[in-house]
Design a protein around this motif. Structure first.
Motif, PDB file in Angstrom:
ATOM      1  N   VAL A  64      27.752  -6.213 -20.674  1.00  0.00           N
ATOM      2  CA  VAL A  64      26.652  -5.649 -19.712  1.00  0.00           C
ATOM      3  C   VAL A  64      25.800  -6.622 -19.606  1.00  0.00           C
ATOM      4  CG1 VAL A  64      24.933  -4.497 -19.040  1.00  0.00           C
ATOM      5  CG2 VAL A  64      26.707  -3.071 -20.185  1.00  0.00           C
ATOM      6  N   SER A  65      25.570  -7.963 -21.027  1.00  0.00           N
ATOM      7  CA  SER A  65      24.095  -8.760 -20.969  1.00  0.00           C
ATOM      8  C   SER A  65      24.644  -9.878 -20.933  1.00  0.00           C
ATOM      9  CB  SER A  65      23.297  -7.765 -22.135  1.00  0.00           C
ATOM     10  OG  SER A  65      23.870  -8.651 -23.251  1.00  0.00           O
ATOM     11  N   GLY A  66      26.277 -10.091 -21.183  1.00  0.00           N
ATOM     12  CA  GLY A  66      27.162 -11.252 -20.927  1.00  0.00           C
ATOM     13  C   GLY A  66      26.779 -12.009 -22.531  1.00  0.00           C
ATOM     14  N   THR A  67      26.233 -11.064 -23.471  1.00  0.00           N
ATOM     15  CA  THR A  67      25.985 -12.283 -24.457  1.00  0.00           C
ATOM     16  C   THR A  67      27.661 -11.684 -25.299  1.00  0.00           C
ATOM     17  OG1 THR A  67      24.616 -10.555 -25.763  1.00  0.00           O
ATOM     18  CG2 THR A  67      23.931 -11.857 -24.535  1.00  0.00           C
ATOM     19  N   SER A  68      28.208 -11.476 -24.903  1.00  0.00           N
ATOM     20  CA  SER A  68      29.442 -10.770 -26.206  1.00  0.00           C
ATOM     21  C   SER A  68      29.954 -12.040 -26.615  1.00  0.00           C
ATOM     22  CB  SER A  68      29.926 -10.434 -25.272  1.00  0.00           C
ATOM     23  OG  SER A  68      31.595  -9.572 -26.403  1.00  0.00           O
ATOM     24  N   THR A  69      30.072 -12.442 -27.672  1.00  0.00           N
ATOM     25  CA  THR A  69      30.321 -13.558 -28.932  1.00  0.00           C
ATOM     26  C   THR A  69      32.116 -12.992 -28.885  1.00  0.00           C
ATOM     27  OG1 THR A  69      29.656 -12.097 -31.005  1.00  0.00           O
ATOM     28  CG2 THR A  69      28.385 -13.405 -30.020  1.00  0.00           C
ATOM     29  N   GLY A  70      32.348 -11.726 -28.894  1.00  0.00           N
ATOM     30  CA  GLY A  70      33.298 -11.727 -29.317  1.00  0.00           C
ATOM     31  C   GLY A  70      34.334 -11.159 -30.728  1.00  0.00           C
ATOM     32  N   VAL A  71      32.746 -10.857 -32.002  1.00  0.00           N
ATOM     33  CA  VAL A  71      32.642 -11.122 -32.527  1.00  0.00           C
ATOM     34  C   VAL A  71      32.773  -9.252 -32.933  1.00  0.00           C
ATOM     35  CG1 VAL A  71      31.839 -10.958 -34.970  1.00  0.00           C
ATOM     36  CG2 VAL A  71      31.680 -12.885 -33.536  1.00  0.00           C
ATOM     37  N   THR A  72      34.010  -9.018 -33.664  1.00  0.00           N
ATOM     38  CA  THR A  72      33.940  -7.462 -34.316  1.00  0.00           C
ATOM     39  C   THR A  72      32.410  -7.142 -34.894  1.00  0.00           C
ATOM     40  OG1 THR A  72      36.422  -7.163 -34.302  1.00  0.00           O
ATOM     41  CG2 THR A  72      34.892  -5.697 -35.172  1.00  0.00           C
ATOM     42  N   HIS A  73      31.735  -5.879 -34.149  1.00  0.00           N
ATOM     43  CA  HIS A  73      30.392  -5.927 -35.033  1.00  0.00           C
ATOM     44  C   HIS A  73      30.706  -4.985 -36.115  1.00  0.00           C
ATOM     45  CE1 HIS A  73      27.892  -6.787 -31.729  1.00  0.00           C
ATOM     46  NE2 HIS A  73      28.610  -6.867 -31.067  1.00  0.00           N
ATOM     47  N   SER A  74      30.039  -4.788 -37.365  1.00  0.00           N
ATOM     48  CA  SER A  74      30.099  -3.708 -38.244  1.00  0.00           C
ATOM     49  C   SER A  74      28.901  -3.712 -39.104  1.00  0.00           C
ATOM     50  CB  SER A  74      31.331  -4.293 -39.891  1.00  0.00           C
ATOM     51  OG  SER A  74      31.314  -5.878 -40.111  1.00  0.00           O
ATOM     52  N   SER A  75      28.918  -2.140 -39.427  1.00  0.00           N
ATOM     53  CA  SER A  75      27.181  -2.068 -40.387  1.00  0.00           C
ATOM     54  C   SER A  75      27.544  -1.065 -40.820  1.00  0.00           C
ATOM     55  CB  SER A  75      26.358  -1.859 -39.623  1.00  0.00           C
ATOM     56  OG  SER A  75      26.281  -2.008 -37.976  1.00  0.00           O
ATOM     57  N   SER A  88      31.165  -4.556 -15.399  1.00  0.00           N
ATOM     58  CA  SER A  88      30.109  -4.602 -14.194  1.00  0.00           C
ATOM     59  C   SER A  88      31.241  -4.750 -12.757  1.00  0.00           C
ATOM     60  CB  SER A  88      28.685  -5.150 -14.007  1.00  0.00           C
ATOM     61  OG  SER A  88      28.972  -6.842 -14.851  1.00  0.00           O
ATOM     62  N   ALA A  89      30.736  -4.369 -11.365  1.00  0.00           N
ATOM     63  CA  ALA A  89      30.922  -5.240 -10.008  1.00  0.00           C
ATOM     64  C   ALA A  89      29.780  -5.249  -9.231  1.00  0.00           C
ATOM     65  CB  ALA A  89      32.246  -4.502 -10.106  1.00  0.00           C
ATOM     66  N   SER A  90      29.811  -5.899  -8.281  1.00  0.00           N
ATOM     67  CA  SER A  90      28.984  -5.535  -7.001  1.00  0.00           C
ATOM     68  C   SER A  90      29.218  -5.712  -5.899  1.00  0.00           C
ATOM     69  CB  SER A  90      27.850  -6.514  -7.319  1.00  0.00           C
ATOM     70  OG  SER A  90      26.531  -6.094  -6.856  1.00  0.00           O
ATOM     71  N   ASP A  91      28.691  -5.399  -4.910  1.00  0.00           N
ATOM     72  CA  ASP A  91      29.320  -5.921  -2.927  1.00  0.00           C
ATOM     73  C   ASP A  91      28.516  -5.340  -2.578  1.00  0.00           C
ATOM     74  OD1 ASP A  91      28.920  -2.427  -2.575  1.00  0.00           O
ATOM     75  OD2 ASP A  91      31.574  -3.047  -2.627  1.00  0.00           O
ATOM     76  N   ARG A  92      28.165  -5.578  -1.425  1.00  0.00           N
ATOM     77  CA  ARG A  92      26.801  -5.290  -0.434  1.00  0.00           C
ATOM     78  C   ARG A  92      26.235  -3.753  -0.614  1.00  0.00           C
ATOM     79  NH1 ARG A  92      25.874  -7.482   3.851  1.00  0.00           N
ATOM     80  NH2 ARG A  92      25.864  -5.701   4.710  1.00  0.00           N
ATOM     81  N   THR A  93      27.068  -3.311  -0.957  1.00  0.00           N
ATOM     82  CA  THR A  93      26.369  -1.566  -0.903  1.00  0.00           C
ATOM     83  C   THR A  93      26.239  -1.112  -2.439  1.00  0.00           C
ATOM     84  OG1 THR A  93      28.415  -0.283  -0.387  1.00  0.00           O
ATOM     85  CG2 THR A  93      26.930  -1.714   1.436  1.00  0.00           C
ATOM     86  N   THR A  94      26.981  -1.376  -3.096  1.00  0.00           N
ATOM     87  CA  THR A  94      26.805  -0.921  -4.620  1.00  0.00           C
ATOM     88  C   THR A  94      26.784  -1.860  -5.613  1.00  0.00           C
ATOM     89  OG1 THR A  94      28.075   0.404  -3.656  1.00  0.00           O
ATOM     90  CG2 THR A  94      28.295   0.966  -5.964  1.00  0.00           C
ATOM     91  N   SER A  95      26.118  -1.654  -6.789  1.00  0.00           N
ATOM     92  CA  SER A  95      25.873  -2.551  -8.236  1.00  0.00           C
ATOM     93  C   SER A  95      26.332  -1.175  -8.706  1.00  0.00           C
ATOM     94  CB  SER A  95      24.769  -3.316  -8.357  1.00  0.00           C
ATOM     95  OG  SER A  95      24.127  -3.956  -7.184  1.00  0.00           O
ATOM     96  N   LEU A  96      27.849  -1.609 -10.191  1.00  0.00           N
ATOM     97  CA  LEU A  96      27.963  -0.782 -11.113  1.00  0.00           C
ATOM     98  C   LEU A  96      28.331  -1.067 -11.911  1.00  0.00           C
ATOM     99  CD1 LEU A  96      29.094   2.372 -10.676  1.00  0.00           C
ATOM    100  CD2 LEU A  96      30.872   0.835 -10.886  1.00  0.00           C
ATOM    101  N   VAL A  97      27.435  -0.618 -13.548  1.00  0.00           N
ATOM    102  CA  VAL A  97      28.146  -0.717 -14.567  1.00  0.00           C
ATOM    103  C   VAL A  97      29.314   0.487 -15.360  1.00  0.00           C
ATOM    104  CG1 VAL A  97      27.288  -1.445 -16.822  1.00  0.00           C
ATOM    105  CG2 VAL A  97      26.285  -2.019 -14.727  1.00  0.00           C
ATOM    106  N   THR A  98      29.818  -0.245 -15.913  1.00  0.00           N
ATOM    107  CA  THR A  98      30.392   0.708 -16.133  1.00  0.00           C
ATOM    108  C   THR A  98      30.608   0.620 -18.190  1.00  0.00           C
ATOM    109  OG1 THR A  98      32.043   2.069 -14.529  1.00  0.00           O
ATOM    110  CG2 THR A  98      32.641   2.773 -16.416  1.00  0.00           C
TER     111      THR A  98
END
Length: 140
Positions: A64-75, A88-98
């Protein structure tokens, strides 16, 4: 003595221009920030055994933030996940994050089972942000 009155409507065009750019951009940024907050809060509320499900929420937040590194997370003890997704998508009437956490047992963590109480991570995070949105717009 002739008199001529002419009203030029420059304000309407300026408002249309503002609506087309600044307001749309601000709405999109607000929706993305809210989604990032919900996902970060959900990750913090997520119980940790292997860290796999938490990593899914963190991966979605990065997308969502655009900071995805493509690295697989592990903890933790061997969990790794590229199982969080967001678009995410946006047009004149709607902004959507799924966003989604595709860890197979995420539903059990959220809603519980007959032998395990629900953690309600996502629902509580959404409820918290809903209160903030209501106060921003003075909604009851």
């Amino acid at each position: 003595m002739p008199m001529r009155i002419e009203i030029t409507d420059t304000v309407s065009q300026k408002l249309r221009d503002l609506n087309e750019s600044t307001i749309l951009q601000a709405r999109q940024e607000m929706v993305q920030q809210i989604a990032q907050d919900v996902l970060a809060n959900t990750a913090q509320r997520n119980p940790v055994d292997t860290g796999r499900s938490r990593s899914g929420w963190e991966a979605a937040a990065e997308q969502v933030s655009g900071t995805s590194t493509g690295v697989t997370h592990s903890s933790g003890m061997g969990g790794s996940s590229g199982e969080g997704t967001a678009t995410s998508a946006s047009d004149r009437t709607t902004s959507l994050v799924t966003a989604a956490n595709n860890v197979p047992y995420i539903t059990h963590l959220e809603y519980g089972t007959s032998r395990m109480a629900p953690f309600s991570m996502l629902r509580e995070s959404l409820a918290g942000v809903l209160g903030r949105i209501r106060s921003m717009f003075h909604l009851s």
